[in-house]
Scaffold this motif. Structure first.
Motif, PDB file in Angstrom:
ATOM      1  N   TRP A 106       0.841  -1.215   0.000  1.00 54.71           N
ATOM      2  CA  TRP A 106       0.000   0.000   0.000  1.00 54.71           C
ATOM      3  C   TRP A 106       0.867   1.253   0.000  1.00 54.71           C
ATOM      4  N   MET A 107       2.085   1.127   0.535  1.00 57.84           N
ATOM      5  CA  MET A 107       2.956   2.319   0.467  1.00 57.84           C
ATOM      6  C   MET A 107       3.328   2.590  -0.988  1.00 57.84           C
ATOM      7  N   VAL A 108       3.603   1.521  -1.716  1.00 55.09           N
ATOM      8  CA  VAL A 108       3.964   1.710  -3.139  1.00 55.09           C
ATOM      9  C   VAL A 108       2.787   2.346  -3.866  1.00 55.09           C
ATOM     10  N   LEU A 109       1.601   1.793  -3.621  1.00 57.30           N
ATOM     11  CA  LEU A 109       0.436   2.330  -4.348  1.00 57.30           C
ATOM     12  C   LEU A 109       0.171   3.771  -3.943  1.00 57.30           C
ATOM     13  N   LEU A 110       0.326   4.078  -2.630  1.00 58.13           N
ATOM     14  CA  LEU A 110       0.118   5.478  -2.197  1.00 58.13           C
ATOM     15  C   LEU A 110       1.062   6.388  -2.973  1.00 58.13           C
ATOM     16  N   SER A 111       2.319   5.921  -3.122  1.00 54.20           N
ATOM     17  CA  SER A 111       3.287   6.772  -3.806  1.00 54.20           C
ATOM     18  C   SER A 111       2.917   6.922  -5.281  1.00 54.20           C
ATOM     19  N   THR A 112       2.530   5.798  -5.913  1.00 56.90           N
ATOM     20  CA  THR A 112       2.229   5.922  -7.355  1.00 56.90           C
ATOM     21  C   THR A 112       0.940   6.704  -7.578  1.00 56.90           C
ATOM     22  N   VAL A 113       0.106   6.831  -6.567  1.00 58.62           N
ATOM     23  CA  VAL A 113      -1.111   7.650  -6.761  1.00 58.62           C
ATOM     24  C   VAL A 113      -0.772   9.120  -6.553  1.00 58.62           C
ATOM     25  N   THR A 114      -0.034   9.436  -5.497  1.00 63.93           N
ATOM     26  CA  THR A 114       0.114  10.863  -5.155  1.00 63.93           C
ATOM     27  C   THR A 114       1.139  11.558  -6.050  1.00 63.93           C
ATOM     28  N   THR A 115       2.158  10.854  -6.491  1.00 65.69           N
ATOM     29  CA  THR A 115       3.183  11.596  -7.274  1.00 65.69           C
ATOM     30  C   THR A 115       2.622  12.152  -8.573  1.00 65.69           C
ATOM     31  N   PRO A 116       1.852  11.386  -9.356  1.00 68.80           N
ATOM     32  CA  PRO A 116       1.290  12.022 -10.569  1.00 68.80           C
ATOM     33  C   PRO A 116       0.449  13.247 -10.218  1.00 68.80           C
ATOM     34  N   ILE A 117      -0.299  13.140  -9.122  1.00 69.94           N
ATOM     35  CA  ILE A 117      -1.143  14.301  -8.756  1.00 69.94           C
ATOM     36  C   ILE A 117      -0.251  15.486  -8.427  1.00 69.94           C
ATOM     37  N   ALA A 118       0.809  15.219  -7.662  1.00 68.32           N
ATOM     38  CA  ALA A 118       1.726  16.325  -7.293  1.00 68.32           C
ATOM     39  C   ALA A 118       2.344  16.907  -8.569  1.00 68.32           C
ATOM     40  N   ALA A 119       2.709  16.013  -9.483  1.00 65.25           N
ATOM     41  CA  ALA A 119       3.331  16.502 -10.730  1.00 65.25           C
ATOM     42  C   ALA A 119       2.316  17.354 -11.486  1.00 65.25           C
ATOM     43  N   LEU A 120       1.074  16.849 -11.599  1.00 66.26           N
ATOM     44  CA  LEU A 120       0.047  17.595 -12.339  1.00 66.26           C
ATOM     45  C   LEU A 120      -0.099  18.991 -11.756  1.00 66.26           C
ATOM     46  N   VAL A 121      -0.133  19.077 -10.431  1.00 68.66           N
ATOM     47  CA  VAL A 121      -0.334  20.392  -9.782  1.00 68.66           C
ATOM     48  C   VAL A 121       0.896  21.269  -9.992  1.00 68.66           C
ATOM     49  N   LEU A 159       6.189  15.462  -0.133  1.00 70.03           N
ATOM     50  CA  LEU A 159       6.841  15.397   1.188  1.00 70.03           C
ATOM     51  C   LEU A 159       5.841  14.891   2.221  1.00 70.03           C
ATOM     52  N   ALA A 160       4.624  15.442   2.180  1.00 76.64           N
ATOM     53  CA  ALA A 160       3.644  15.044   3.208  1.00 76.64           C
ATOM     54  C   ALA A 160       3.129  13.642   2.923  1.00 76.64           C
ATOM     55  N   ALA A 161       2.820  13.381   1.661  1.00 78.65           N
ATOM     56  CA  ALA A 161       2.079  12.144   1.371  1.00 78.65           C
ATOM     57  C   ALA A 161       2.989  10.935   1.487  1.00 78.65           C
ATOM     58  N   MET A 185      -1.447   5.945   8.019  1.00 85.52           N
ATOM     59  CA  MET A 185      -0.399   6.479   7.118  1.00 85.52           C
ATOM     60  C   MET A 185      -1.006   6.773   5.755  1.00 85.52           C
ATOM     61  N   ILE A 186      -1.801   5.820   5.253  1.00 86.02           N
ATOM     62  CA  ILE A 186      -2.411   6.027   3.925  1.00 86.02           C
ATOM     63  C   ILE A 186      -3.383   7.205   4.000  1.00 86.02           C
ATOM     64  N   ASN A 187      -4.190   7.224   5.051  1.00 87.91           N
ATOM     65  CA  ASN A 187      -5.183   8.319   5.155  1.00 87.91           C
ATOM     66  C   ASN A 187      -4.489   9.668   5.207  1.00 87.91           C
ATOM     67  N   HIS A 188      -3.429   9.718   6.039  1.00 88.82           N
ATOM     68  CA  HIS A 188      -2.719  11.008   6.169  1.00 88.82           C
ATOM     69  C   HIS A 188      -2.168  11.405   4.803  1.00 88.82           C
ATOM     70  N   GLY A 189      -1.646  10.436   4.089  1.00 91.41           N
ATOM     71  CA  GLY A 189      -1.115  10.760   2.752  1.00 91.41           C
ATOM     72  C   GLY A 189      -2.193  11.393   1.893  1.00 91.41           C
ATOM     73  N   ILE A 190      -3.389  10.790   1.946  1.00 85.75           N
ATOM     74  CA  ILE A 190      -4.468  11.309   1.090  1.00 85.75           C
ATOM     75  C   ILE A 190      -4.950  12.659   1.612  1.00 85.75           C
TER      76      ILE A 190
END
Lengths: 893, 632, 106, 208
Positions: free
Chosen positions: B151-166, B316-318, B403-408
């Protein structure tokens, strides 16, 4: 289609009708919330009404199906299991699965009817009341979401699902109170409500944790089944590691309890207190009631729905649902009753001096809730819950009536505070007949006119307070002998309330009833009787050229008189709910009219659900006969209250009240300012947390950040400057340092290096020991292992051969002297194992090595020798560890 | 699966090289582009030729489960890194192309990482891949995931594209370096989550540090340099200590087992003497506590967040904070159970007092929104660490879920703060007031995310916090302090409501105080597109957390019994010296956690290896132990 | 005593020691960069002498000689670069006094 | 009793010591170079005494032939300024270095005396050696068998030293005739004084 048709569609254990009841409001909220703007007002109101109406129909169907199945003994219960939500590790880390499941039984069925029924009426009312508001769709979205959350709360099958509804309802009230968020005050009121509820939820969370630990289940049936292992004692003081030892004795003395097991309380009491904290937060009881009066900042339908009929009664519902737990601890029951009583009296006293209609009604709600909790506290769960139902009817009717009056006032006065002020009203009964009649009916009900619903429910509570007693449970705790002092400490006994507690509650509650009757009719007479004080009524008045007559009101808010039209009765959508609720307010008493008609409809309906709790609630003897004599004071209280109000406000036109205010102005001001409880909280709790916050920020900046970041950076900078002075930049300075280093190195070479190598030949037992050569080295040996060096003068002999017998140990020493006369001594332990490398020899070798070492070791370096010998032994054996022994033992066999 | 895809995998590098080569020349004709492309292909062919292909193929013990493609993790981890290198070749003058490439790579990485969900998470490691990397030092390229790191891997692969998009929306200068930093950071993080070799973990741990410092240092706010330094120094100080502990443990393992290896499985099989175990635990814990961040070492987080750009702040946060807690679970609890257990109560006290309550109180007093959200992260991570110290099943599962919730939730919060920062270029709460009137959609999303961050039931925040609180209450590791700490943690829930709602009320409700707020545009498409998945996840995880929680069962159980066995063997260890927990764990059954246990190298020239390949009996070990007494 | 002169390791080592000290003292005391370079050469020669002397003691291999050969190679390179530096230093500051070359001060 | 070897050792020793003293103490660097030359010849003689013919030859060729010649070259190049400071010994400017020097001398003198006095026990005599010990063939053969790698590295080192010496000694050539672009100021990030964006154009135009 008939009842069995319904049962075939909705089987009791997979009761999908609950999805319909819950799904419809959620759908309404979603549609209105997302598409509301585009749908337009009619569609939005239609959607909202259909959603809540449908849900009402479904709950009626469910109610009838329940009636079909409910028998005297066995409580009917329909359950719908959704999906597994999460699992919690209980005592001993076994997993308790918690699933999203909803169930309906007698208690929640009744409550669902109230919520959806009254909710529907209020939705109808709001379509008219909020007509011109531009946030129309947002309002109905929130209202539907609220109904959904309330239904989740009621229909939840376990505490966490109830908690979803619990906080969902808190969130909706936050959104609805702060509906007109452009006003700072409304937003602050919303935040205050949410935070206070959250403090209550803290209690619920702790209660859940305790239940998981002690009962090992969180769903209703699990809790009821495992309730009695809540009777185990828990040490609540001294916490953690106890009173610190370094404290001086005169402080430690009083602090350490004499019973070495510490101050102990049964788990049931802890759970009870935690749950009651939650209920107090939600149902605005004494410590946490401050948010309800401020919640009047929201639109009136909101106050009617949330802060009168449904949300605030959630606390009472929870108490009834967890009755089995509460009953186990008389201490909790007594506190609930006392807190309820105190809240009732305090709120009633404040209501005396309020001029805003909604504030008066708010405080009367708080007071009536206090009565419900008295009912719960004395063990009369069914009666308390019945008061919830009747209160829902007449309090909703009162709020909607007030709303209708305010709506009328808006014709000319738009300032929120002044349009709700009683002083600007008066004589409304000739302008608004329907509102007047329904308002009067509800006032009579709440004041306790005999035969009205209020009378039957409130006086029943008083009766039960006087007559009921609670059995003290048996705490599972044994004798305990303190080993150190041999003193035996007795088992723990549950706390029992004093005998005459019931009687005291009865008398004070009676006083409360008088006050209730007085302030309700004070409100009634000042609003509906006398002449209209709002503005001078001009027949055929027409709005001035300014068009939107709203803002002209603001120009001359000075005292010269304002003229305007005759206040007119509200539209049909407002009056129909009023009439329905008014009728219910009067006749709902019939459900549980013990006094005159001996009808126990409601008690029998709820009894099976509360069976376990009411089993331990008894009555003082002769309670039956005391029914009538105890009712008379109630009727008397009603008469005194109403008569007094009539005398003060109608016959004397309010002078006594005015004279009272002049005579004791400070008392009036304190009561008007709500005994300054808000300011008390502001100073104490909120102030404390505020200063804690400032301290935390200060610590963070000047202590943590200072120490970790700045001190280290300062240290690095300082050492940097010191080292910098070393770099003079002149080559020969560096040269000098290098040469000095060389000198030191030279010194190392001066001291002789006594390095000894051993060549072991195991079968012949000859061990040749050679010392390494060096510049001008001379050697002295001790070959016989007796500890002294054999000869005093140095020779050139660098090699020595030692003959060892089987499993013999010898310590060989050599002293080396170099050209400059410096000496150093080196020792080597030689050991020849029994047989080469046999595994059992391993243990034997180690063993022998140990004894031999003990015997041989005399000089102070014995320990070093043992290691050497063992190492020697180790080195010799195949598969020995890779220890980079300084003395490479060659020729291992 | 292997035939056709194998072919593609083979051709992939060549195609990639051709594509990169073709992109290099600026404003040239087709001839040069094809030419350089071919040159690229030839270069790759040459390098592939050199690569020791068949020789040590059999050395790779890529024994893994039947249905799992062993190369999946390598693709996920190295796609961004290779992408980052490819970005270097792309022309700097064409930011649009750079952004498209980066988003393409990140999206591809996300889609591939969904393949991880295909395998059901039974006991043992999944998608495991092992090859010799530096045999002389016993360092292996050993990658695998289990219920926790999935789930850490998936959290990272979800949030990084979003961070990049922003960040592409708001950052206009130096796009090439931004893309490079983002991709390298992404690769580094993924690597750190999946590596099971301490050396490999340390490499990735350091690798991800540099791009983050670049992100803060180059595109940051006013004192970006100071914040970047602080972030770097704090983390470096921690990780250097960790390196020392790793080296000591490798040395100790060599003493006990005879062969050198950096592998996590071997390390967790090692029982250190008491003082050495405590020192190692302190070293590892220090590195992870700095990263989490826990109380005394958290001051870098607010500075880093305030100065970081929106995209950097989200990552950094996620994800970066999660490495600290993931590290603690995997290494401090999984590997060094004993000392971790003894210090659980005190550390839990620090987590509750210093994390939850202290963080909430500080957050309440902040005037800058980003600092406030940073302190709220400290509070949330306090909950996570409390769950870990409690070491009960629901405590740890609650911690992982938090951890996952905080990331989101915090990722979304930073995104939303970025939205107004782009419009008003200020983060002071006093500058805003009455935004709900002007930006209704934005206000609605912000309130929803606030509810998630506070932990209102129905959103994901509540589930995590509830499990942690109950887990702490019933925890045996915390002894009699567990219940008090749980009650104090529940206070944190109130404080969370206080500070979040006060900032929402100051910014959104009330009249519009500042003229400049009157006509702010509402959220544009890019921003809504970025925040939508996060809001959806908030509700999905809130109502269906068992999707995530059930997969963690076996790995959490493994960590807990390692944690407890660490304690027992530690306590029972009277001889207090160095030995292996069980001398020769069998490494061949894929479902056991000792699958692919490092085998001593079979090369015979290394005489010390075969001489000592057989495990030592206690007697001789006694000798070694006493004479080699470690760190008395 | 005389017969031993020159056939015993100590004499050579002692001679090398003295030579080395003179070189060291020269390097420290003299301010002229050129003289400092020469004193370094002296030190290197002293070391070479010691190497060869010790190699003569264990006569069976000629590692000492090899080592001295490489020391000489390195010394040559060192002198070349050293003098180039002295030249550019001189061209820069016009003096060969080593105290003037303290630009790299901390 | 006093053999030819002993005499050779004494002569060479004295030659070396005298040369060293002259090198260190002479005011005129040329005289210093000559002192160095004397030391080198002295050591070459000692090498011969110790059967190190190959090294003696190398010593003479490289040291005497190249190094001292280079010194003389540079001294001549510098001309009168090569004299550097006035006095042969500094006027007691830095007490520290003199102190260290004196100290060191004292220590080593002490060690030498003890060794000479023979009290220091047995002398380490020279063992017998193969006939070709130290000869050109033997050392040469060794050099190209075991020490081949080191030998190649030494050649590389020497080449680098030569190039380095040339580069350092060449001094600054003004390249004013080249334009700034041709010269290429080599900014890696285009971070020239004028702020430029990604496209390398001044900020006014472009999306920067």
């Amino acid at each position: 289609m008939g009842m069995d048709g319904l049962f075939s569609i909705f089987p009791p254990e997979d009761f999908t009708l609950l999805c319909v009841i819950l799904g419809l409001p959620l759908l309404g909220a979603f549609v209105n919330g997302v598409f509301g703007k585009r749908l337009g007002k009619e569609a939005v109101s239609l959607m909202a009404l259909v959603a809540v109406g449908g849900s009402f129909m479904a709950s009626c169907a469910a109610f009838f199906m329940l009636m079909q199945r409910q028998t005297e003994t066995e409580a009917a219960r329909f359950v719908w299991h959704g999906w597994k939500w999460l699992d919690i590790s209980g005592n001993g880390d076994f997993q308790i699965p918690i699933e999203i499941a909803f169930s309906v039984d007698a208690l929640s069925g009744g409550m669902a009817l109230i919520v959806t029924g009254v909710g529907f009426l209020i939705h109808l009312y709001s379509t008219e009341y909020m007509a011109e508001d531009d946030g129309f769709h947002r309002f109905f979205a929130y209202l539907n979401l609220f109904i959904f959350s309330m239904l989740v709360l009621i229909l939840g099958d376990n505490l966490p699902v109830l908690f979803i509804g619990w906080e969902g309802v808190g969130m909706c009230s936050y959104l609805l109170i702060g509906f007109w968020f452009t006003e700072e005050a409304n937003a602050v009121a919303g935040k205050k409500a949410f935070v206070t509820n959250r403090i209550g939820d803290f209690g619920l969370l702790v209660a859940m944790a305790l239940l998981v630990w002690h009962v090992g289940a969180l769903d209703w049936q699990g809790i009821e089944a495992g309730a009695n292992n809540l009777l185990t004692p828990i040490k609540i003081y001294p916490l953690g590691n106890g009173v610190p030892a370094w404290l001086p004795d005169f402080i430690r003395g009083p602090l350490t309890p004499e019973d070495p097991r510490g101050v102990r309380v049964t788990a049931a009491t802890l759970v009870g207190f935690a749950l009651f904290l939650g209920c107090a937060g939600k149902s605005a009881q004494l410590p946490l009631y401050v948010w309800l009066p401020d919640a009047m900042a929201g639109p009136t339908p909101v106050s009617a729905l949330i802060h009168a009929a449904t949300m605030v009664t959630a606390g009472v519902y929870l108490c009834c649902r967890m009755a089995a737990v509460f009953v186990l601890s008389p201490a909790t029951m007594a506190t609930i009753a006392i807190v309820g009583l105190a809240t009732a009296l305090l709120a009633a006293s404040i209501a005396f001096a309020q001029n805003d209609i909604k504030k008066v009604l708010a405080y009367s709600t708080v007071s009536q809730l206090g009565y419900m909790f008295i009912g719960i506290g004395v063990g009369a769960f069914a009666t308390g819950f019945f008061h919830v139902i009747t209160h829902a009817f007449f309090k909703a009717c009162l709020f909607l009536g007030a709303g209708s009056v305010i709506h009328a006032m808006h014709a000319r006065i738009h300032d929120v505070d002044r349009s709700q002020d009683m002083r600007n009203m008066g004589g409304m009964r000739n302008f608004m007949p329907i509102t007047h009649l329904t308002f009067l009916a509800s006032c009579l009900a709440i004041a306790g006119l005999p035969l009205t619903s209020g009378f039957f429910s409130k006086d029943e509570i008083l009766f039960k307070a006087y007559t009921s007693t609670i059995a003290t449970p048996q705490v599972s705790d044994g004798e305990w002998i303190d080993r150190s002092t041999q003193v035996t400490w007795p088992a723990m006994q549950a706390w029992t309330p004093p005998e005459d507690l019931g009687r005291w509650i009865y008398t004070l509650a009676l006083l409360g009833a008088v006050m209730t009757a007085f302030y309700m009719f004070r409100l009634y007479f000042r609003v509906f009787w006398g002449e209209f004080r709002g503005w001078t009524i001009v027949r055929g008045w027409v709005a001035p050229a300014g068009g939107h007559h709203g803002h002209d009101d603001h120009e001359h808010d000075s005292d010269e008189p304002l003229d305007g039209p005759k206040p007119h009765e509200s539209a049909l959508q407002i009056t129909v709910p009023l009439v329905v609720l008014g009728v219910l307010a009067i006749f709902a008493g019939g459900l549980n009219a013990h006094a005159f008609f001996h009808s126990h409809l409601f008690d029998d309906w709820v009894a099976p659900v509360l069976a376990t709790a009411s089993s331990s609630v008894g009555e003082i003897e002769g309670a039956k006969e005391m029914m009538m004599p105890l009712l008379l004071p109630g009727i008397g209280a009603f008469a005194i209250g109403v008569g007094g109000a009539y005398w003060v406000y109608v016959m004397q036109r309010g002078e006594p009240a005015a004279s009272f205010v002049e005579k004791v102005p400070w008392l009036h001001r304190i009561v008007y300012e709500k005994w300054r409880v808000d300011e008390l909280y502001e100073e104490t709790f909120i102030g404390a947390v505020d200063t804690l916050g400032d301290m935390a920020v200060w610590v963070d900046q000047y202590v943590v950040d200072a120490v970790v970041a700045r001190v280290t950076s300062f240290a690095v900078a300082a050492s940097g400057t010191i080292l910098r002075t070393m770099q003079t930049g002149r080559v020969h300075a560096y040269g000098a340092v290098m040469v000095a280093g060389l000198g030191a190195l030279g010194w190392f070479f001066i001291a002789p290096q006594a390095v000894v190598t051993v060549l072991a030949d195991d079968d012949s037992g000859v061990y040749s020991v050679t010392a390494s050569p060096g510049l001008g080295y001379q050697y002295r040996w001790d070959e016989d292992g007796d500890g002294e060096l054999d000869s005093d003068d140095f020779g050139d002999k660098a090699r020595v051969d030692v003959q060892l017998g089987r499993s013999e140990v010898r310590l060989v020493q050599v002293e080396v002297k170099n050209a400059l006369g410096f000496r150093s001594i080196e020792q080597i332990g030689l050991f020849r194992p029994q047989r080469d490398g046999a595994s059992d020899g391993l243990a034997g070798a180690a063993q022998e090595a140990k004894e031999a070492a003990d015997s041989a070791a005399k000089s102070q370096k014995a320990l070093q020798d043992i290691q050497r010998v063992l190492q020697q032994a180790g080195g010799n054996l195949p598969g020995a560890g890779k220890q980079p022994a300084p003395k490479p033992v060659g020729g291992a066999p | 699966m292997t035939g056709f895809s194998g072919g593609i995998i083979e051709a992939l590098p060549y195609l990639f090289a051709f594509f990169v080569g073709a992109m290099i020349p600026r404003r040239q004709g087709w001839a040069e582009r094809v030419g350089i492309g071919v040159v690229g292909v030839l270069a790759v062919a040459f390098v592939m030729g050199l690569w020791p292909e068949a020789a040590d193929a059999e050395a790779t013990q890529a024994v893994t489960r039947a249905d799992e493609w062993p190369q999946l993790l390598n693709v996920i981890v190295f796609l961004p890194i290779v992408g980052a290198v490819a970005i270097l070749f792309a022309p700097r003058q064409n930011p649009k192309l750079l952004r498209a490439m980066t988003m393409g790579i990140l999206a591809a990485d996300f889609l591939i990482s969904l393949g991880l969900l295909r395998a059901n998470m039974t006991t043992g490691w999944h998608f495991q891949y092992v090859t010799e990397w530096l045999p002389t030092f016993g360092i292996r390229y050993h990658v695998a995931i289990d219920g926790i790191s999935l789930w850490m891997v998936l959290l990272s692969t979800v949030t990084t594209p979003i961070a990049a998009l922003v960040s592409f929306g708001s950052i206009k200068k130096r796009t090439k370096d931004l893309c490079f930093a983002m991709l390298l950071l992404h690769g580094g993080m993924l690597g750190a989550f999946v590596s099971l070799d301490l050396f490999l973990f340390y490499v990735f741990w350091e690798l991800m540090l540099i791009p983050m410092v670049i992100l803060i240092g180059v595109w940051g706010g006013v004192e970006k340099i100071k914040a970047a330094y602080k972030f770097l120094l704090f983390t470096m100080a921690g990780s250097v200590l960790m390196l020392a502990a790793i080296l000591y443990m490798v040395w100790a393992h060599r003493q006990a087992a005879g062969f050198v290896t950096f592998d996590y499985l071997a390390m967790s099989n090692l029982v250190l003497p008491r003082t050495a175990a405590t020192l190692c635990f302190i070293a590892f814990a220090f590195a992870f506590v700095v990263k989490v961040p826990m109380w005394p070492l958290h001051t870098w987080l607010p500075d880093a967040h305030v100065q970081a750009p929106t995209g950097g702040s989200i990552i950094l946060a996620a994800v970066l904070l999660k490495l600290g807690t993931y590290g603690y679970v995997r290494f401090c609890m999984g590997m060094l159970g004993g000392p971790a257990y003894d210090r659980a109560a005190t550390l839990a006290g620090v987590a509750v007092g210093g994390g939850i309550l202290y963080g909430a109180l500080c957050a309440w007093k902040q005037t800058d929104v980003k600092r406030l959200v940073a302190y709220s992260s400290v509070a949330h991570m306090g909950f996570v660490m409390l769950g870990l110290f409690a070491a009960t099943t629901s405590g740890i599962k609650g911690a992982l879920l938090t951890m996952i919730n905080h990331g989101i939730a915090t990722g979304a919060l930073f995104l939303l703060v970025g939205v107004i920062y782009d419009r008003r270029h200020t983060r002071l709460v006093s500058e805003f007031g009455g935004l709900a009137k002007v930006m209704p959609v934005y206000a609605a999303v912000f309130v929803i995310v606030t509810m998630a961050s506070i932990g209102v039931p129905g959103t994901n925040g509540f589930v995590g916090e509830f499990m942690v609180i109950v887990g702490t209450f019933v925890s045996s590791a915390l002894g009699r302090h567990g219940s008090i700490q749980a009650v104090l943690a529940t206070f944190g829930v109130i404080l969370a409501a206080v500070y979040m709602l006060s900032v929402v009320q100051k910014m959104f409700f009330g009249p519009i105080t500042n003229k400049r707020n009157e006509n702010l545009p509402d959220m544009n498409v890019r921003e809504t597109l970025a925040v939508a998945p996060l809001v959806a996840l908030i509700f999905v995880l809130g109502l269906f957390p068992s999707l995530v929680l059930d997969t963690m069962d076996s790995s959490v159980a493994h960590v807990i019994d390692k944690y407890n066995s660490g304690r027992d063997s530690h306590r029972g260890n009277t001889i207090d010296e160095l030995r292996l927990l069980n001398p020769s764990p069998k490494g061949d059954d894929p479902t056991s956690y000792d699958h692919n246990y490092p085998v001593p190298p079979k090369s015979d020239d290394d005489e010390s290896a075969n001489a000592a390949s057989r495990p030592l009996s206690t007697a001789v070990a006694l000798g070694q132990g006493v004479s080699r007494g470690v760190a008395r | 005593m005389g017969a031993l002169l020159g056939n015993v390791l100590e004499h050579y080592v002692m001679l090398a020691g003295v030579l080395f000290t003179i070189g060291a003292v020269g390097f420290l005391v003299r301010r002229n960069v050129l003289v400092q370079l020469m004193s370094i050469e002296l030190m290197l020669n002293a070391v070479n002498l010691a190497f060869v002397a010790y190699n003569r003691v264990h006569g069976d291999d000629m590692n000492g000689h090899m080592f001295v050969f490489f020391i000489i190679a390195v010394a040559a390179a060192e002198v070349a670069v050293g003098l180039a530096i002295v030249l550019s230093f001189y061209r820069l500051t016009g003096s060969v006094h080593s105290d003037d070359a303290d630009a790299l001060k901390g | 009793m006093i053999g030819a070897g002993n005499v050779l050792f004494v002569i060479a020793g004295i030659l070396a010591l005298a040369g060293a003293l002259i090198t260190v103490s002479s005011r005129n660097p040329i005289r210093g170079a000559m002192g160095l030359l004397a030391t080198i010849f002295g050591i070459a003689l000692l090498f011969l005494k110790l059967n190190a013919q190959f090294l003696a030859a190398i010593q003479v060729i490289v040291y005497a032939g190249a190094v001292v010649v280079l010194f003389v070259f540079v001294i001549m190049l510098l001309g009168p300024d090569a004299l550097g400071e006035v006095g042969s010994f500094p006027k007691g400017k830095s007490k520290v270095s003199r102190g260290i020097g004196g100290g060191l001398l004292a220590i080593l003198a002490g060690v030498a005396l003890v060794l000479l006095a023979g009290r220091g026990g047995a002398h380490v005599r020279f063992g017998d050696v193969q006939p070709d010990h130290g000869s050109v063939e033997a050392v040469g053969g060794l050099l190209f068998s075991r020490g081949l790698v080191a030998f190649e590295l030494a050649t590389a080192l020497l080449i680098v030293a030569v190039i380095g010496a040339i580069a350092v000694a060449r001094g600054k050539q003004t390249k004013s005739h080249l334009t700034p672009a041709q010269r290429g100021d080599g900014e890696f990030f285009h971070g020239t004084v004028v702020a430029r964006d990604d496209r390398g154009r001044p900020p006014s135009k472009g999306d920067g």
